[in-house]
Design an enzyme around this catalytic site. Structure first.
Site, PDB file in Angstrom:
ATOM      1  N   ASP A 167      25.675  93.785  56.242  1.00 48.96           N
ATOM      2  CA  ASP A 167      25.081  93.013  57.330  1.00 48.96           C
ATOM      3  C   ASP A 167      24.681  91.600  56.913  1.00 48.96           C
ATOM      4  OD1 ASP A 167      22.992  93.796  55.738  1.00 48.96           O
ATOM      5  OD2 ASP A 167      21.809  94.720  57.327  1.00 48.96           O
ATOM      6  N   TYR A 242      23.446  85.940  48.264  1.00 58.22           N
ATOM      7  CA  TYR A 242      23.426  86.556  46.937  1.00 58.22           C
ATOM      8  C   TYR A 242      24.115  85.706  45.879  1.00 58.22           C
ATOM      9  CZ  TYR A 242      21.514  90.853  48.861  1.00 58.22           C
ATOM     10  OH  TYR A 242      20.685  91.778  49.463  1.00 58.22           O
TER      11      TYR A 242
END
Length: 449
Positions: A167, A242
């Site tokens: 997601d 990330y």
């Protein structure tokens, strides 16, 4: 049609049931089964998910069960979101890596491999059961982390009905749509799970990727906050949040070690407090009160997202409202169903490369934007990787490829070799970490050699 969630007793089950209740009927989904092997969590969070769904669509049939055969029997779609070993093992894995001075983050860092060692065998079992008990042509959407290496392993085992979902890309796109008060939004990107890059962001038909990179306000109101504007301007692309860990591994480790708790420890603390408050609570009779308790605890978890590791907090505090909450991983699965039915649309998935990225093998699982055409979809072509991210992607893919192979064959030497490939781990720590993970996971490692 029936949709089954393996791991349906998780704390985010309410968001999933909300999405199914709102959108499922339009897709023909009239049965939702939440399965979990933890009866306490299933009774709390599964019951809350069921009660919330009943408020939205009383005709949606929601079933709770601890029996995987019953859950998978006749299922048309399956979502897997499991945590083998629970939150406590996450903490041990992350602390083991930090003790070596390297990142322990459970997907991007070293702890992700230990998580995969537990997750992959369990998911292989569920996929085999899906083949046996689910409806013909059933599809499995895997949300279990670390999604990259897990998706690689499942495809290597021949489960070509599995799709890795995350997601993060859809959440980022939703932020950009809101930033421009838009109604439609579309991404084009490439890379690996939690190591992806986006060359195009189209809002209401207008390309916005360079506008976003140049707008200071975007660095306050979206997850661009984790990056230096000059870095994104130089790349000409937007990064998955990330990627921060690849750009700043030493800083991330310093920040985590200086904090009072890791992300895993925060999750353990919040979840324990939540379960303690709701364990003997009559959720169905006092649903609004249960929601208030849940919302208070969940807000702490959301507001701390990546704050410790980056030192950057979101300017906008999270406020819990289950009826307006983002659709998360359920929304990604529903998008797949919707797009495959209509034969149009786009989204981001973990699927085989099939020539999208020149630098990787055809069968390598990548995270890429795809476009639905007729009865299937095609990967957006990325071509050759950029100079700035080629080494990261090639090395992490080698880690995922060899790591999946090692876990499936229970090969300790292969596991050490895989960890040696990872740019955030390396040869100096690989053998010691595999030994620690073996001890941490005692009971999960039968047959390793």
């Amino acid at each position: 049609m029936k949709l089954t969630v393996i791991g349906g007793g998780g704390v985010r089950s309410m968001f999933l049931s909300k999405s199914i209740a709102v959108y499922g009927r339009g897709l023909g989904i009239d049965r939702l089964t939440l399965m979990d092997n933890d009866p306490v969590k299933l009774n709390i969070f599964g019951t809350m998910a069921k009660a919330l769904a009943a408020r939205i669509d009383p005709e949606l049939k929601v079933e709770l069960t601890t029996d995987p055969v019953r859950a998978l029997d006749g299922a048309d779609y399956v979502i897997t979101t499991i945590r083998v070993g629970g939150d406590d093992l996450r903490v041990k894995d992350e602390r083991a890596a930090l003790s070596c001075g390297i990142l322990g983050q459970e997907t991007t860092g070293a702890a992700g491999f230990s998580f995969a060692m537990r997750s992959i065998p369990a998911l292989v079992g569920y996929c085999r059961m899906t083949e046996r008990y689910a409806a013909k042509g059933a599809k499995v959407f895997n949300f279990t982390n670390p999604a990259g290496i897990v998706s690689e392993a499942l495809r290597r085992e021949g489960f070509d009905f599995t799709y890795g979902i995350c997601d993060a890309p859809s959440g980022m796109l939703r932020q950009f749509r809101r930033f421009y008060n838009g109604t439609t939004a579309e991404l084009k990107g490439y890379g690996l799970n939690h190591l992806s890059f986006f060359s195009s962001v189209v809002i209401d038909g207008v390309e916005r990727v360079h506008d976003l990179i140049a707008d200071p306000e975007a660095y306050r109101r979206t997850d661009l906050r984790f990056f230096d504007p000059a870095t994104l301007k130089s790349a000409g692309e937007i990064f998955n949040e990330y990627v921060y860990y690849y750009l700043n591994p030493e800083r991330a480790v310093r920040n985590i070690l200086a904090a009072k708790e890791t992300r895993g420890e925060l999750i353990v603390r919040v979840n324990r407090a939540l379960i303690a408050e709701l364990k003997d609570f009559d959720v169905e009779k006092n649903f609004d009160r249960a929601l208030a308790i849940y919302g208070r605890q969940h807000a702490e978890r959301e507001n701390a997202y990546m704050a410790t590791e980056t030192g950057v907090r979101c300017d906008t505090e999270f406020r819990f409202d289950p009826l307006t909450a983002d659709d998360g991983y359920a929304g990604v699965a529903l998008d797949f169903i919707r797009n495959s039915r209509s034969g149009s649309g786009s989204m981001v998935l973990c699927v085989p490369n099939n020539g999208a990225i020149d630098d990787l093998e055809k069968d390598d699982v990548i995270e890429t934007s795809v476009r639905f055409e007729g009865t299937g979809f095609v990967n957006d072509r990325a071509g050759k990787l950029k100079d700035y991210n080629r080494e990261w992607i090639v090395r992490v893919k080698a880690y995922e490829r060899e790591g999946a192979k090692a876990i499936l064959s229970r090969d300790k030497a292969g596991a050490i070799a895989a960890l040696s490939e990872h740019p955030l781990i390396g040869k100096a720590y690989a053998e010691g970490l595999v030994g620690i993970f073996e001890r941490n996971n005692k009971g999960f490692f039968e047959g390793w050699r």
